[in-house]
Structures are given as C-alpha cells and as structure tokens.
Design a protein around this motif. Sequence first.
Motif, PDB file in Angstrom:
ATOM      1  N   MET A  88       0.697  -1.311   0.061  1.00 13.06           N
ATOM      2  CA  MET A  88       0.112  -0.102   0.010  1.00 13.06           C
ATOM      3  C   MET A  88       0.875   1.334  -0.018  1.00 13.06           C
ATOM      4  SD  MET A  88      -3.096  -1.105   2.802  1.00 13.06           S
ATOM      5  CE  MET A  88      -3.682   0.617   2.753  1.00 13.06           C
ATOM      6  N   TYR A  89       1.774   1.247   0.946  1.00 13.02           N
ATOM      7  CA  TYR A  89       2.868   2.293   0.741  1.00 13.02           C
ATOM      8  C   TYR A  89       3.428   2.627  -0.456  1.00 13.02           C
ATOM      9  CZ  TYR A  89       6.965   4.969   1.961  1.00 13.02           C
ATOM     10  OH  TYR A  89       7.932   6.156   1.968  1.00 13.02           O
ATOM     11  N   ALA A  90       3.816   1.527  -1.147  1.00 11.05           N
ATOM     12  CA  ALA A  90       4.501   1.535  -2.442  1.00 11.05           C
ATOM     13  C   ALA A  90       3.645   2.141  -3.531  1.00 11.05           C
ATOM     14  CB  ALA A  90       4.994   0.093  -2.845  1.00 11.05           C
ATOM     15  N   THR A  91       2.371   1.788  -3.263  1.00  5.93           N
ATOM     16  CA  THR A  91       1.339   2.259  -4.306  1.00  5.93           C
ATOM     17  C   THR A  91       0.876   3.615  -4.262  1.00  5.93           C
ATOM     18  OG1 THR A  91       0.605  -0.077  -4.618  1.00  5.93           O
ATOM     19  CG2 THR A  91      -1.141   1.680  -5.160  1.00  5.93           C
ATOM     20  N   PHE A  92       0.608   3.891  -2.732  1.00  9.31           N
ATOM     21  CA  PHE A  92       0.116   5.144  -2.311  1.00  9.31           C
ATOM     22  C   PHE A  92       0.688   6.478  -3.228  1.00  9.31           C
ATOM     23  CE2 PHE A  92      -0.137   8.656   0.547  1.00  9.31           C
ATOM     24  CZ  PHE A  92      -1.551   8.910   0.361  1.00  9.31           C
ATOM     25  N   PHE A  93       1.981   6.778  -2.949  1.00 10.85           N
ATOM     26  CA  PHE A  93       2.612   8.077  -3.349  1.00 10.85           C
ATOM     27  C   PHE A  93       2.562   7.978  -4.802  1.00 10.85           C
ATOM     28  CE2 PHE A  93       4.277   7.542   0.948  1.00 10.85           C
ATOM     29  CZ  PHE A  93       3.804   8.713   1.344  1.00 10.85           C
ATOM     30  N   VAL A  94       2.759   6.910  -5.585  1.00  5.01           N
ATOM     31  CA  VAL A  94       2.724   6.929  -7.268  1.00  5.01           C
ATOM     32  C   VAL A  94       1.335   7.351  -7.725  1.00  5.01           C
ATOM     33  CG1 VAL A  94       2.903   5.691  -9.230  1.00  5.01           C
ATOM     34  CG2 VAL A  94       4.526   5.118  -7.361  1.00  5.01           C
ATOM     35  N   VAL A  95       0.310   6.945  -7.108  1.00  4.86           N
ATOM     36  CA  VAL A  95      -1.115   7.166  -7.498  1.00  4.86           C
ATOM     37  C   VAL A  95      -1.417   8.388  -7.063  1.00  4.86           C
ATOM     38  CG1 VAL A  95      -3.463   6.487  -7.519  1.00  4.86           C
ATOM     39  CG2 VAL A  95      -1.807   4.553  -7.496  1.00  4.86           C
ATOM     40  N   THR A  96      -1.161   9.005  -5.841  1.00  6.27           N
ATOM     41  CA  THR A  96      -1.629  10.075  -5.300  1.00  6.27           C
ATOM     42  C   THR A  96      -0.803  11.359  -6.222  1.00  6.27           C
ATOM     43  OG1 THR A  96      -1.674   9.423  -3.039  1.00  6.27           O
ATOM     44  CG2 THR A  96      -1.432  11.652  -3.243  1.00  6.27           C
ATOM     45  N   ILE A  97       0.511  11.273  -6.593  1.00 13.97           N
ATOM     46  CA  ILE A  97       1.014  12.184  -7.122  1.00 13.97           C
ATOM     47  C   ILE A  97       0.535  12.249  -8.726  1.00 13.97           C
ATOM     48  CG2 ILE A  97       3.188  12.867  -8.177  1.00 13.97           C
ATOM     49  CD1 ILE A  97       4.407  11.664  -5.505  1.00 13.97           C
ATOM     50  N   ASN A  98       0.230  11.449  -9.298  1.00 12.40           N
ATOM     51  CA  ASN A  98      -0.448  11.149 -10.591  1.00 12.40           C
ATOM     52  C   ASN A  98      -1.673  11.742 -10.681  1.00 12.40           C
ATOM     53  OD1 ASN A  98       1.158   9.832 -13.146  1.00 12.40           O
ATOM     54  ND2 ASN A  98       1.812   8.876 -11.195  1.00 12.40           N
ATOM     55  N   THR A  99      -2.434  11.396  -9.396  1.00 13.84           N
ATOM     56  CA  THR A  99      -3.892  12.098  -9.501  1.00 13.84           C
ATOM     57  C   THR A  99      -3.742  13.506  -9.129  1.00 13.84           C
ATOM     58  OG1 THR A  99      -4.727  10.126  -8.436  1.00 13.84           O
ATOM     59  CG2 THR A  99      -5.952  11.928  -8.243  1.00 13.84           C
ATOM     60  N   LEU A 100      -2.734  13.677  -8.358  1.00 16.01           N
ATOM     61  CA  LEU A 100      -2.671  15.289  -7.935  1.00 16.01           C
ATOM     62  C   LEU A 100      -2.188  16.025  -9.526  1.00 16.01           C
ATOM     63  CD1 LEU A 100      -2.577  17.644  -6.065  1.00 16.01           C
ATOM     64  CD2 LEU A 100       0.029  16.605  -5.602  1.00 16.01           C
ATOM     65  N   THR A 101      -1.411  15.639 -10.212  1.00 17.11           N
ATOM     66  CA  THR A 101      -0.954  16.086 -11.367  1.00 17.11           C
ATOM     67  C   THR A 101      -2.207  16.244 -12.499  1.00 17.11           C
ATOM     68  OG1 THR A 101       1.382  15.331 -11.154  1.00 17.11           O
ATOM     69  CG2 THR A 101       0.905  15.865 -13.426  1.00 17.11           C
ATOM     70  N   GLY A 102      -2.966  15.152 -12.444  1.00 15.66           N
ATOM     71  CA  GLY A 102      -3.871  15.155 -13.251  1.00 15.66           C
ATOM     72  C   GLY A 102      -4.985  16.205 -13.190  1.00 15.66           C
ATOM     73  N   VAL A 103      -5.191  16.569 -11.621  1.00 14.84           N
ATOM     74  CA  VAL A 103      -5.987  17.690 -11.195  1.00 14.84           C
ATOM     75  C   VAL A 103      -5.561  19.087 -11.529  1.00 14.84           C
ATOM     76  CG1 VAL A 103      -7.209  18.780  -9.164  1.00 14.84           C
ATOM     77  CG2 VAL A 103      -7.282  16.334  -9.444  1.00 14.84           C
ATOM     78  N   LEU A 104      -4.291  19.307 -11.315  1.00 17.55           N
ATOM     79  CA  LEU A 104      -3.654  20.448 -11.679  1.00 17.55           C
ATOM     80  C   LEU A 104      -3.525  20.824 -13.124  1.00 17.55           C
ATOM     81  CD1 LEU A 104      -0.730  20.589  -8.926  1.00 17.55           C
ATOM     82  CD2 LEU A 104      -2.790  21.639  -8.939  1.00 17.55           C
ATOM     83  N   SER A 105      -3.524  19.726 -14.046  1.00 18.09           N
ATOM     84  CA  SER A 105      -3.365  20.005 -15.353  1.00 18.09           C
ATOM     85  C   SER A 105      -4.654  20.460 -16.047  1.00 18.09           C
ATOM     86  CB  SER A 105      -3.021  18.709 -16.037  1.00 18.09           C
ATOM     87  OG  SER A 105      -4.185  17.948 -15.952  1.00 18.09           O
ATOM     88  N   ILE A 106      -5.781  20.483 -15.090  1.00  9.50           N
ATOM     89  CA  ILE A 106      -6.905  21.246 -15.651  1.00  9.50           C
ATOM     90  C   ILE A 106      -7.093  22.698 -15.959  1.00  9.50           C
ATOM     91  CG2 ILE A 106      -9.485  21.221 -15.434  1.00  9.50           C
ATOM     92  CD1 ILE A 106      -9.014  18.811 -13.659  1.00  9.50           C
ATOM     93  N   SER A 107      -7.327  23.144 -17.115  1.00  7.50           N
ATOM     94  CA  SER A 107      -7.399  24.595 -17.121  1.00  7.50           C
ATOM     95  C   SER A 107      -8.395  25.211 -16.286  1.00  7.50           C
ATOM     96  CB  SER A 107      -7.696  24.944 -18.641  1.00  7.50           C
ATOM     97  OG  SER A 107      -8.111  26.131 -18.648  1.00  7.50           O
ATOM     98  N   GLU A 108      -8.050  26.257 -15.613  1.00  7.45           N
ATOM     99  CA  GLU A 108      -8.834  27.103 -14.943  1.00  7.45           C
ATOM    100  C   GLU A 108     -10.146  27.815 -15.387  1.00  7.45           C
ATOM    101  OE1 GLU A 108      -9.648  28.214 -10.729  1.00  7.45           O
ATOM    102  OE2 GLU A 108      -7.784  27.210 -11.625  1.00  7.45           O
ATOM    103  N   ASP A 109      -9.850  27.780 -16.665  1.00  6.62           N
ATOM    104  CA  ASP A 109     -11.170  28.166 -17.603  1.00  6.62           C
ATOM    105  C   ASP A 109     -12.186  27.362 -17.538  1.00  6.62           C
ATOM    106  OD1 ASP A 109      -9.667  30.525 -18.147  1.00  6.62           O
ATOM    107  OD2 ASP A 109      -8.976  29.872 -19.889  1.00  6.62           O
ATOM    108  N   LYS A 110     -11.986  25.890 -17.618  1.00  6.26           N
ATOM    109  CA  LYS A 110     -13.051  24.858 -17.527  1.00  6.26           C
ATOM    110  C   LYS A 110     -13.677  24.929 -16.170  1.00  6.26           C
ATOM    111  CE  LYS A 110     -10.843  21.582 -20.818  1.00  6.26           C
ATOM    112  NZ  LYS A 110     -10.320  20.241 -20.884  1.00  6.26           N
ATOM    113  N   ILE A 111     -12.899  24.847 -15.172  1.00  2.09           N
ATOM    114  CA  ILE A 111     -13.542  25.212 -13.788  1.00  2.09           C
ATOM    115  C   ILE A 111     -14.341  26.481 -13.625  1.00  2.09           C
ATOM    116  CG2 ILE A 111     -13.214  25.337 -11.408  1.00  2.09           C
ATOM    117  CD1 ILE A 111     -10.672  23.617 -11.740  1.00  2.09           C
ATOM    118  N   ARG A 112     -14.000  27.483 -14.048  1.00  2.00           N
ATOM    119  CA  ARG A 112     -14.580  28.776 -13.952  1.00  2.00           C
ATOM    120  C   ARG A 112     -16.076  28.763 -14.954  1.00  2.00           C
ATOM    121  NH1 ARG A 112      -9.638  32.891 -14.602  1.00  2.00           N
ATOM    122  NH2 ARG A 112      -9.009  32.684 -12.642  1.00  2.00           N
TER     123      ARG A 112
END
Length: 272
Positions: free
Chosen positions: A147-171
């Motif tokens: 779980m520890y080995a999986t956790f950080f890889v998935v968390t960081i990729n998920t976080l990167t995916g959220v941050l890649s979204i254009s702010e204009d789409k959310i607005r």
Amino acid sequence: MKTIVQQEVEIKPIAKKISVKVYWKKILKTGILTWLGLLLIWSIAARFSDPQFLPSPLATLQGAIELSKDGSLFIYMAYSFARVLAGWFLGNLIAIPLGLFIGSNRTIRALVEPLINFVRFIPPLAFITLFMLWFGIGEQSKIFLIMYATFFVVTINTLTGVLSISEDKIRSAKSMGATDLQVLRYVIIPAAIPFIFTGAKLAMGSSFMAIVGAEMVAANEGIGFMIWNARLYFQTDWIFVGLVVLGLMGFLMDRLFAWAGKKFLKRYNIVS
C-alpha cells in the motif's frame, strides 16, 4: 488495351507483397521477435558461462518443472499475487480520493504537498523492519508495505491530473451554476482519469518490487521467499525461475489492466 487476365497477373504480385508486409507488421506488434532474440542472447551467454552463474533457458525450464511437481511454485505465485493485488487495490482506494481532494484544495495542497514530496523518496524496503514491528510478521505488514509503495505513485499522478485542468474549464462550469461537487464529478474527475490510470499502472511495478523484499525478509511462502531460499542451496536455476515468474505475473497483470482501461475507459482517451 490490357485484357482482364493480364491485369490480374500484374495485380497478384503487388497484392502478395502487400499481404506479406501486413503479415510481418502483425508479427512485429506481437513482440515475438523480441522474445526470441532475448532467448537467443540468453542461450549464447549461458553456453559460455558456468551453469551455477548463469543457467540456460532450458535449465530454468527444468527448474520450473521441478518446482511445479509438488505444486510449490503455484502456491508461491498465489501468495505473491494475492498480496500484490490486495495492497495495490487498497493503496489505490486511499490514494485516488486523497489526490483529488489535495489537488482541488489549494490550502490543503500547500500544507500536505511538502510532506508527500519528502516521504515519497523513502523506499518501501526501508520500512520493512518498522512495519513488522507495527503490524506483525503476518500478512498485514506485507500488504501495508505494498500500500505504501502504491500510495505515493497514485497520489502524485492524481494530483498532477487535477492540476493539469485549465482554470477556465472550472470557471465555465461554475458560471453555469455548477456546485463544487458537480465540478468535481463532471470536470475534474474525467480530466484526471488518464493520469490516475497511468499512476495505477506504474504502481504495479512498485508493488512487485516491494513484495519481493518483504517476502525475502518476513515470509515462509511467496516468490520472494523462494528466491531467497534458493540461494541457501545455490539453486541459481530456481532464482531465475522466480525472476521469470515475477516478470510474467507483472506482464499479465499489466496487459489485463491495459485491456480493462481500453474497454471501460475508452471515452477518456486512455493510452496504454
């Protein structure tokens, strides 16, 4: 003018060449040539080496047959696969929602991101002794390690995916009256799914690396235990059996996951 027969005679060689090219392209896509080339190189290297140092593919196959006679190889595979699957699944179950939450909240991200970027550089194997003390020498310590080995890889990729979204789409979504929950469901999650998928796929490799180390130190079954135990008897062929089996297990799991991504997440442009 050419007759129909003459035209057919001229077309047949061209059609034959095209069919041969298509046939070879199909063969190349299967990767068979790569595997055959690897086996050839391995066989040649083994021929000029000590069998105790580098067993041949045939000796490795004989070792696999020897281990399979009493069913021990399949039991070890089942233990390792069950541990990897359980730890990987639970790690994803925690990491994906947390990654979405951290990525969607700037305040939480500012507080948590430095900690994540600190802890993620500590390899899972460094925690083996601590996990044994905290969770015992049973299955819990091994599953928590994966779980520890999986956790950080998935968390960081998920976080990167959220941050890649254009702010204009959310607005734009909010300007049309969408609530925060609707923005998360219809904008953020769909855009982050390719990143989540990639993170989960990469985490498989980390999970297999973690389980081998855990089984070498604190297990009486599993492929890692088999490899570690083989060194006591200098059974190099058994070690190679373990390496090949781990590769095959990971490869099949990866292909199955990629197929599921293409099948059920096609609309999100999953590339695998």
